[in-house]
Scaffold this active site. Structure first.
Site, PDB file in Angstrom:
ATOM      1  N   GLY A   1      -5.049   3.185  -8.045  1.00 30.64           N
ATOM      2  CA  GLY A   1      -5.247   3.320  -9.490  1.00 30.64           C
ATOM      3  C   GLY A   1      -4.425   4.414 -10.136  1.00 30.64           C
ATOM      4  O   GLY A   1      -4.643   4.740 -11.311  1.00 30.64           O
TER       5      GLY A   1
ATOM      6  N   ASP B   1     -10.562   3.992  -1.434  1.00 32.64           N
ATOM      7  CA  ASP B   1     -11.145   2.954  -0.562  1.00 32.64           C
ATOM      8  C   ASP B   1     -12.659   2.815  -0.709  1.00 32.64           C
ATOM      9  O   ASP B   1     -13.383   3.794  -0.866  1.00 32.64           O
ATOM     10  CB  ASP B   1     -10.843   3.286   0.908  1.00 32.64           C
ATOM     11  CG  ASP B   1      -9.385   3.039   1.243  1.00 32.64           C
ATOM     12  OD1 ASP B   1      -8.575   2.846   0.311  1.00 32.64           O
ATOM     13  OD2 ASP B   1      -9.056   3.052   2.436  1.00 32.64           O
TER      14      ASP B   1
ATOM     15  N   ASP C   1       0.829  -1.208   0.000  1.00 32.80           N
ATOM     16  CA  ASP C   1       0.000   0.000   0.000  1.00 32.80           C
ATOM     17  C   ASP C   1       0.866   1.263   0.000  1.00 32.80           C
ATOM     18  O   ASP C   1       1.706   1.444   0.883  1.00 32.80           O
ATOM     19  CB  ASP C   1      -0.873  -0.078   1.271  1.00 32.80           C
ATOM     20  CG  ASP C   1      -2.023   0.890   1.258  1.00 32.80           C
ATOM     21  OD1 ASP C   1      -2.060   1.773   0.398  1.00 32.80           O
ATOM     22  OD2 ASP C   1      -2.888   0.754   2.151  1.00 32.80           O
TER      23      ASP C   1
HETATM   24  C1  GLA Z   1      -5.484   2.086   2.873  1.00 32.72           C
HETATM   25  C2  GLA Z   1      -6.004   0.921   2.010  1.00 32.72           C
HETATM   26  C3  GLA Z   1      -7.035   0.127   2.799  1.00 32.72           C
HETATM   27  C4  GLA Z   1      -6.393  -0.399   4.079  1.00 32.72           C
HETATM   28  C5  GLA Z   1      -5.813   0.751   4.900  1.00 32.72           C
HETATM   29  C6  GLA Z   1      -5.000   0.249   6.075  1.00 32.72           C
HETATM   30  O1  GLA Z   1      -6.473   3.015   3.138  1.00 32.72           O
HETATM   31  O2  GLA Z   1      -6.554   1.409   0.821  1.00 32.72           O
HETATM   32  O3  GLA Z   1      -7.531  -0.953   2.021  1.00 32.72           O
HETATM   33  O4  GLA Z   1      -5.404  -1.323   3.759  1.00 32.72           O
HETATM   34  O5  GLA Z   1      -4.962   1.575   4.097  1.00 32.72           O
HETATM   35  O6  GLA Z   1      -4.400   1.265   6.804  1.00 32.72           O
END
Ligand code: GLA
Length: 404
Positions: free
Chosen positions: A204, A225, A154
């Site tokens: 994306g 998200d 991430d």
């Molecule tokens: C981001 C990701 C989520 C999750 C959080 C965790 O927002 O997009 O899916 O993994 O981090 O902190």
């Protein structure tokens, strides 16, 4: 005597088989990682930062007990907040919520399931925990030693730690740095020799679907998200049209994890979310409270006909065929020449006083089409211009084995 002769023949045959020179490794095509969209459960959507070792074990047990494992859900994925501190050798330790990651991985594996973990290319994860910047190879090796099968990676603090510092006000340079960071972890995972599904999470940016497969990405988030509200789920769905050509065996668009069973989604919304994610060949990562799952949610998540669409071996993602007012018609080509059709009442205020009329010609179909309604399990014949009553946020999902 006969027995002795046949025993001899059997032994001779197996000796001949054993004596056959082994095929060179290069002649055996390596099995594709994530040949169909990964299925499993992830901790974030329900537990967020509260997840513990105990919750992961309970999720594991419940995937087995509820039949979800048998339905295809194999990954048990720990999202953010498992991380502790690095020691003087740079080794990242777990925090007190996860006392022994290797033992946890062994437990998940002992139930016939696989385990996933989470990190990112920055110094910190989105939750502010330690991530992999400068320790990519060390972390990848540690995951492999633990027996990890899946990594969600991430972007998070890589933006402020690296992009804004090294290339302020230069977006193209920032994107090159970002791609290099994912490439680095892709290589580090590959060099462990363990097949580990590589899930890119950078919302994306920079048309990730165009470059992620080349660096070993098996799936990539296409948006920001998700949350358990219809407007968010529909907004994400709307952003998937046009991405179909980037999906295929081993590499998938990821419209984010499932919210089925979470928040205040209605039964129709839970169904439509699941049906449409299956149409999209999306990874099906449930994110609900498995020990307290209601029967109607389990029925949605384990619907074998819908899962079969998601997991269809061709991996052809659905595209929107047309929309009419607030109703959308999506189609997906399946193996064996079959076709899946989803008619989604996306708007808030459609009532049965105004049925929708399906235009088969717009789907390239002519005459009555025999199929199965995948929600009811009943046979259905679609005819041109037939009135279809669909409640707001509901979906008619039909599989046509021999479309004409
Ligand atoms: C981001 C990701 C989520 C999750 C959080 C965790 O927002 O997009 O899916 O993994 O981090 O902190």
């Amino acid at each position: 005597m006969r027995i002795a002769a046949s025993l001899y023949l059997a032994l001779a045959a197996s000796a001949a088989f054993l004596a056959r020179p082994a095929a060179p490794a290069s002649a055996q095509p390596a099995p594709i990682t994530a040949a169909t969209p990964p299925m499993g459960w992830n901790s974030w959507n329900f537990f967020a930062g509260k997840v513990t070792d105990k919750d992961i074990r309970a999720a594991t047990d419940n995937l087995v007990a509820t039949g979800m494992k048998d339905a295809g859900y194999v990954y048990v994925n720990i999202d953010d907040t498992w991380e502790g501190e690095r020691d003087a050798d740079g080794v990242l330790h777990t925090n007190s919520k996860f006392p022994d990651m290797k033992a946890l991985a062994d437990y998940v594996h002992s139930k016939g399931l696989k385990i996933g973990i989470y990190s990112g290319p920055g110094a910190k994860t989105c939750g502010g925990y330690a991530a992999s910047l400068g320790h990519e190879e060390q972390d990848a090796k540690m995951y492999a030693d633990w027996g990890i099968d899946y990594l969600k990676y991430d972007l998070c603090s890589y933006r402020s730690d690296v992009l804004d510092k090294q290339a302020p006000d230069d977006k193209p340079a920032q994107m090159r740095l970002m791609i290099a960071a994912y490439q680095k972890m892709g290589k580090a995972l590959q060099s462990t020799g363990r097949p580990i599904v590589f899930s890119l999470c950078q919302y994306g940016w920079d048309a990730v679907w165009e470059w992620a497969p080349a660096l070993g990405g098996n799936l990539w988030r296409t948006t920001g998200d998700i949350n358990p509200r219809w407007d968010r789920i529909y907004a994400i769905l709307s952003q998937q049209d046009g991405l179909a050509k980037y999906a295929g065996p081993g590499h998938w668009n990821d419209p984010d994890m499932l919210e089925v069973g979470n928040g205040k989604l209605s039964l129709q919304e839970n169904w439509s979310h699941f049906a449409m994610w299956a149409m999209l060949a999306a990874p099906l990562l449930a994110g609900n409270d498995l020990p307290n799952m209601k029967p109607e949610i389990k029925a949605i998540l384990t619907n074998p006909d819908v899962i079969a669409i998601d997991q269809d071996r061709l991996g052809h993602q659905a595209a929107r065929a047309y929309s009419d007012g607030e109703v959308e018609v999506w189609t997906r080509h399946l193996s064996g020449g079959a076709l899946a059709i989803a008619v989604l009442a996306a708007g808030d205020s459609r009532y049965s006083t105004h049925p929708f009329h399906l235009d088969l010609a717009k789907l390239g179909l002519h005459g009555p089409q025999k199929g199965k309604d995948l929600k009811t399990g009943q046979d259905i014949t679609l005819t041109n211009n037939m009135p279809i009553e669909i409640q707001s946020h509901d979906t008619l999902l039909v599989r046509i084995p021999s479309p004409k």
